[in-house]
Design a protein around this motif. Sequence first.
Motif, PDB file in Angstrom:
ATOM      1  N   ARG A 134       9.056   9.818  -2.748  1.00  0.00           N
ATOM      2  CA  ARG A 134       8.170   9.277  -3.772  1.00  0.00           C
ATOM      3  C   ARG A 134       8.419   7.790  -3.961  1.00  0.00           C
ATOM      4  NH1 ARG A 134       9.042  10.911  -8.744  1.00  0.00           N
ATOM      5  NH2 ARG A 134      11.055  11.913  -8.398  1.00  0.00           N
ATOM      6  N   TYR A 135       7.560   7.164  -4.748  1.00  0.00           N
ATOM      7  CA  TYR A 135       7.670   5.732  -5.015  1.00  0.00           C
ATOM      8  C   TYR A 135       7.437   5.487  -6.498  1.00  0.00           C
ATOM      9  CZ  TYR A 135       6.292   0.805  -5.106  1.00  0.00           C
ATOM     10  OH  TYR A 135       6.193  -0.539  -5.399  1.00  0.00           O
ATOM     11  N   LEU A 163       3.814   6.024   2.093  1.00  0.00           N
ATOM     12  CA  LEU A 163       4.416   7.322   1.780  1.00  0.00           C
ATOM     13  C   LEU A 163       4.011   8.381   2.804  1.00  0.00           C
ATOM     14  CD1 LEU A 163       4.317   7.487  -2.115  1.00  0.00           C
ATOM     15  CD2 LEU A 163       6.340   7.368  -0.658  1.00  0.00           C
ATOM     16  N   ILE A 164       2.813   8.256   3.345  1.00  0.00           N
ATOM     17  CA  ILE A 164       2.396   9.210   4.385  1.00  0.00           C
ATOM     18  C   ILE A 164       3.344   9.095   5.580  1.00  0.00           C
ATOM     19  CG2 ILE A 164       0.570   9.716   6.069  1.00  0.00           C
ATOM     20  CD1 ILE A 164      -1.448   8.934   3.840  1.00  0.00           C
ATOM     21  N   ASP A 213       0.651   4.319  -0.980  1.00  0.00           N
ATOM     22  CA  ASP A 213       0.144   5.618  -0.536  1.00  0.00           C
ATOM     23  C   ASP A 213       0.196   5.746   0.979  1.00  0.00           C
ATOM     24  OD1 ASP A 213      -0.259   6.305  -3.112  1.00  0.00           O
ATOM     25  OD2 ASP A 213      -2.414   5.883  -3.132  1.00  0.00           O
ATOM     26  N   LYS A 214      -0.173   4.661   1.653  1.00  0.00           N
ATOM     27  CA  LYS A 214      -0.174   4.665   3.115  1.00  0.00           C
ATOM     28  C   LYS A 214       1.252   4.783   3.638  1.00  0.00           C
ATOM     29  CE  LYS A 214      -1.717   1.800   6.949  1.00  0.00           C
ATOM     30  NZ  LYS A 214      -2.058   0.428   7.298  1.00  0.00           N
ATOM     31  N   ASP A 236       0.857  -1.187   0.000  1.00  0.00           N
ATOM     32  CA  ASP A 236       0.000   0.000   0.000  1.00  0.00           C
ATOM     33  C   ASP A 236       0.897   1.242   0.000  1.00  0.00           C
ATOM     34  OD1 ASP A 236      -1.841   1.973   0.348  1.00  0.00           O
ATOM     35  OD2 ASP A 236      -2.885   1.016   2.015  1.00  0.00           O
TER      36      ASP A 236
END
Lengths: 236, 236
Positions: free
Chosen positions: A145-146, A122-123, A119-120, A117
Amino acid sequence: MPRFFIDTEPLGDTYTITGADAVHIGRSLRMRIGDELTLCRRGTEYLCRIEGFTTDTVTVEIMSAQPSANEPSLGLTVYQALPKSDKAEFIIQKCTELGASELVFFESKRCVAHLTDPDKKLIRYERIALEAAKQSGRGLVPQVRYIPDMAGAVRELVTHETPLLCYEKDGARLSDVAVTSDTAVMIGSEGGFDPEEADLAAQMGAKPIWLGNRILRCETAPVAVTAILMHIFGDI
Amino acid sequence: MPRFFIDTEPLGDTYTITGADAVHIGRSLRMRIGDELTLCRRGTEYLCRIEGFTTDTVTVEIMSAQPSANEPSLGLTVYQALPKSDKAEFIIQKCTELGASELVFFESKRCVAHLTDPDKKLIRYERIALEAAKQSGRGLVPQVRYIPDMAGAVRELVTHETPLLCYEKDGARLSDVAVTSDTAVMIGSEGGFDPEEADLAAQMGAKPIWLGNRILRCETAPVAVTAILMHIFGDI
């Protein structure tokens, strides 16, 4: 002096801090009207004085604004193949302290770890960069970033003026590299790079560099390279 | 090739490995007669072939001996004011990978951490240095020592040809330092050095150096400085 990063540009003579920072200023730091703090946004520092509080906001007077003296002149993006466990967090923290502009994680053939996940994650990564930026006195928070695949990461890497690839088998010494203000370095995960991947990256324009005979762990290499590149460019 | 550090100099054509390494070779690594391994002692590497096993020993034939190609030409001792939690272990691991010859912990005024049982802690620290030396392919295991007080550590520091003191307030840039093969660097704990301590160290002959505007955590500074000094001396 306490340092807070803000997302919007302050317009006018005052600025209202909201959210967690406002709570932190009032409750944890127990700051008072008249106390001074620094607001940072994209390399600009605003020296401020607290004018007033509400339950969940802090209003400050902006006394002056200047470019951050703490930002290095070297722009450095670190492209790091995703390591296991919490090593990514370690890399983000240390490279932020040392002055990296941006951290990009990607997956290569030998990566054992995978982001299910992104997005999670990266937070969380962004919060670590923010905390390290505050603690070390940076003027900006490095972006994290990823990129899912290595090919995509290499395509980005080679758009930088000086695109480097750390490769344990072969390459130039860092002392032979003409470091420019737009430098990027790509580093492998625990297993290093597959030779085919490394060859392809070199064909696409990445310059292989060799960090010497001792085998550095995948989380040590980016920290060492960031420190050395900052030194070469006169920033440490 | 598996790498083991030994305490006694091999005399003659064979050597008998005992203890945990012997168990590790036979049980964990499942090595067999005829397999090759490297024995290391104080910068010398012995290329060996397994000749035989008993329940708790492994006998090897020594095929050749040569100075380790992986040892840096820079001799670097890191004097580190004791940090909190497991940061000392982190510093030992990373500085060993990067090539430090010796790590010495000491207590300064602003140290929050204290070693209540230094002998016990040093056993753990030495094991971390050993594991890092194996993993990174070092030819020797850095010694890890403890000096209770900063004055004692400074007296030792200044016996090195190039004695450096990392000081956040002031000092030369690393690029202006004439690094020699006998260099030592002293680094503060979380709170840095008390100005009086830093002044005294400078009076005793330590050369203050400044690592730039960004504030490095006390565990980041030794790693960054070791990497940069190895680079300056041509070892990375």
